[in-house]
Design a protein around this motif. Structure first.
Motif, PDB file in Angstrom:
ATOM      1  N   ALA A 286       0.810  -1.218   0.000  1.00 46.66           N
ATOM      2  CA  ALA A 286       0.000   0.000   0.000  1.00 46.66           C
ATOM      3  C   ALA A 286       0.840   1.264   0.000  1.00 46.66           C
ATOM      4  N   ASP A 287       2.087   1.188   0.442  1.00 43.86           N
ATOM      5  CA  ASP A 287       2.922   2.383   0.507  1.00 43.86           C
ATOM      6  C   ASP A 287       3.513   2.770  -0.843  1.00 43.86           C
ATOM      7  N   LEU A 288       3.388   1.926  -1.847  1.00 40.28           N
ATOM      8  CA  LEU A 288       3.960   2.228  -3.160  1.00 40.28           C
ATOM      9  C   LEU A 288       2.974   3.060  -3.965  1.00 40.28           C
ATOM     10  N   PRO A 289       3.358   4.232  -4.433  1.00 38.16           N
ATOM     11  CA  PRO A 289       2.427   5.110  -5.147  1.00 38.16           C
ATOM     12  C   PRO A 289       2.095   4.592  -6.536  1.00 38.16           C
ATOM     13  N   ASP A 290       0.923   4.957  -6.997  1.00 37.26           N
ATOM     14  CA  ASP A 290       0.463   4.645  -8.351  1.00 37.26           C
ATOM     15  C   ASP A 290       0.576   3.155  -8.654  1.00 37.26           C
ATOM     16  N   LEU A 291       0.158   2.358  -7.685  1.00 43.41           N
ATOM     17  CA  LEU A 291       0.191   0.912  -7.842  1.00 43.41           C
ATOM     18  C   LEU A 291      -1.128   0.349  -7.351  1.00 43.41           C
ATOM     19  N   GLN A 292      -1.691  -0.584  -8.097  1.00 41.99           N
ATOM     20  CA  GLN A 292      -2.935  -1.236  -7.668  1.00 41.99           C
ATOM     21  C   GLN A 292      -2.744  -2.747  -7.692  1.00 41.99           C
ATOM     22  N   VAL A 293      -3.384  -3.438  -6.744  1.00 41.98           N
ATOM     23  CA  VAL A 293      -3.399  -4.899  -6.696  1.00 41.98           C
ATOM     24  C   VAL A 293      -4.808  -5.347  -7.056  1.00 41.98           C
ATOM     25  N   ILE A 294      -4.890  -6.197  -8.065  1.00 44.97           N
ATOM     26  CA  ILE A 294      -6.189  -6.587  -8.616  1.00 44.97           C
ATOM     27  C   ILE A 294      -6.259  -8.106  -8.764  1.00 44.97           C
ATOM     28  N   GLU A 295      -7.460  -8.601  -9.029  1.00 40.34           N
ATOM     29  CA  GLU A 295      -7.620 -10.014  -9.341  1.00 40.34           C
ATOM     30  C   GLU A 295      -7.131 -10.280 -10.763  1.00 40.34           C
TER      31      GLU A 295
END
Length: 507
Positions: A286-295
């Motif tokens: 969560a601390d990494l900017p402009d990054l999303q975790v998705i299925e």
């Protein structure tokens, strides 16, 4: 209908010949129809019974194949090829013990039969009966020096037993003799990684997509593959392949991958994983900017993609590329509120002054479960340690098994990681450590930095992330590796762990 005065035997021979020709041409359905036509006229025609059994096994009907070949053997039990093919059918029906017996009978009838020597040798290799397996495979190669499958499996045996120097030329010979073998390059890649030749190993590991071992779909949706270079202004999709444990292991490279792709400027990164892993990984990164975790099935507008298992080509080409230290690989972050809740419940369960350790004794790996798993009762020496309370962290519902063992192993608090990986992570983070066979839970625990004592079978813990020698994994700094001293014997290593923990909890 047979004409008067014609020879019925000639008609049967012709039908059998035609069916066999179809069989040899790979037309299994037509071959089975031909064999059945023979049997309709002569129900005890032994060759038709045998060959129909072989065709049934090749067509995926293992149980029917076993029954058919047994009929042939009941009529004529003197044919080594009948027993050899019965072994193949029994193996396909997942009866390894029955297959071994059939192969032994074939060898009694024909001791110098290379295919049977190979078949029995490979079964014994998988069961950890190494010395006899080696002798059988070597004998097959003396009779047939260019037997590529025997070379390949002897190479695997030597690798599994830790003789990397002996395995190398066998892999090379097998590759020369069988360039069409799709699995061999992947096995050779894993061997290279296991011996620390990371650059060559990672490059060859790309062959896994051609091996047929993984039925993995392309979660990169056909996008161009990332070449490892910085990609300012673009959108990179990194996707987790294989099982949950593999995704967690390869996920130890994700922070480095994000830094690498952003080395020349900002870019967007999407990380796609199995749905059960999304909450845990999203919190952890969560601390990494402009990054999303998705299925993994979620659509993106990414420009480039890369599977997790290919990141090593860019990020782990030498031993010095792996992070060092006790917290190496500890990138996962459990839910703090749930961790606190579990810690209080564990303390209440254990009582004052005791550490709480998790215990898992079974693997769900379909191929290696028998070698990796341990009968729970064999772990009794761990329960003689006065300073530890034990909590089951075994997948599924182990209550009947625990009750039958009579061991004081708590199952009431267990979170089933098959259903709730985020909850499992919180529970593991609240423990003082775990003792476990190799399974997904070890990857979760090690990714949290939890002390892990990992029980490995001799020769069978050959996956490249568990090195052949030493007690440390290059991936996880908190994991200590404990290997069987002798194949299929767990008592020695369990006593070793008990002795180690006894010193640790009183130090």
């Amino acid at each position: 209908m047979t004409d008067p005065g014609s020879d019925p035997g000639a008609d049967i021979a012709g039908l059998l010949h035609q069916a066999l020709a179809q069989h040899q041409a790979g037309n299994i359905t037509a071959a089975m129809a031909g064999y059945r036509a023979v049997l309709a006229q002569q129900p005890r025609q032994v060759d038709a019974l045998h060959l129909l059994g072989v065709a049934l096994e090749q067509g995926g009907e293992a149980e029917a194949a076993v029954a058919m070949i047994r009929q042939a053997i009941a009529i004529d039990g003197s044919r080594a090829d009948f027993h050899d093919n019965l072994g193949n059918a029994l193996l396909a029906a997942k009866d390894g013990e029955g297959a071994a017996m059939a192969y032994r009978e074939a060898l009694r009838l024909e001791p110098q039969r290379p295919s049977t020597l190979y078949n029995l040798g490979n079964i014994l290799r998988l069961r950890g009966e190494t010395e006899e397996a080696r002798q059988l495979l070597q004998q097959a190669l003396r009779l047939q020096p260019r037997y590529a499958d025997a070379l390949k499996n002897l190479a695997l045996l030597e690798w599994e037993e830790g003789d990397m120097a002996a395995a190398e030329p066998l892999f090379r010979q097998a590759a020369q003799l069988a360039p069409q073998d799709r699995v061999l390059p992947m096995n050779y890649a894993l061997y290279q990684l296991a011996r620390g030749a990371y650059g060559a190993g990672w490059d060859l590991y790309e062959s896994r997509w051609r091996s047929g071992v993984y039925d993995e779909r392309d979660w990169g949706a056909g996008l161009p593959r990332w070449d490892g270079s910085p990609q300012p202004g673009r959108h990179l999709l990194l996707w987790g392949e294989q099982g949950i444990g593999d995704q967690i292991l390869h996920g130890t490279m994700l922070r480095d991958a994000v830094a690498h792709v952003r080395a020349a400027g900002a870019c967007r990164v999407s990380i796609a994983v199995s749905d059960r892993l999304v909450p845990l990984l999203a919190r952890s990164l969560a601390d990494l900017p402009d990054l999303q975790v998705i299925e993994r099935n979620q659509k993106t507008d990414a420009d480039l993609q890369c599977p997790f298992g290919s990141l090593g080509r860019f990020l782990r080409r030498t031993a010095t590329d792996f992070p060092a230290g006790r917290q190496a690989g500890a990138y996962l972050r459990a839910d703090p509120a749930r961790v606190a809740e579990f810690r209080a419940r564990h303390a209440a369960m254990a009582g004052p002054g005791k550490r709480v350790y998790g215990l898992a004794w079974r693997s769900g790996n379909l191929q290696l479960a028998d070698a990796k798993s341990i009968p729970l009762a064999k772990l009794a020496p761990l329960f003689a340690l006065s300073g530890i309370a034990w909590l089951s962290v075994q997948y599924g519902d182990p209550r009947d098994e625990v009750a039958a063992s009579g061991l004081p192993l708590n199952t009431a608090l267990t979170v089933d990681g098959l259903q709730d990986i985020d909850g499992q992570a919180a529970q593991l983070a609240a423990l003082d450590g775990i003792v476990s066979v190799s399974n997904t839970g070890v990857h979760v625990a090690a990714g949290l930095g939890l002390p892990c004592h990992l029980l490995l079978p001799k020769g069978r813990g050959r996956l490249w992330y568990w090195p052949r020698e030493g007690t440390q994994s290059p991936w996880y700094g908190s994991v200590r590796l404990w290997r069987q001293h002798r194949s299929n014997i767990w008592e020695d290593v369990i006593n070793d762990i008990a002795s180690f923990l006894k010193v640790e909890i009183h130090s």
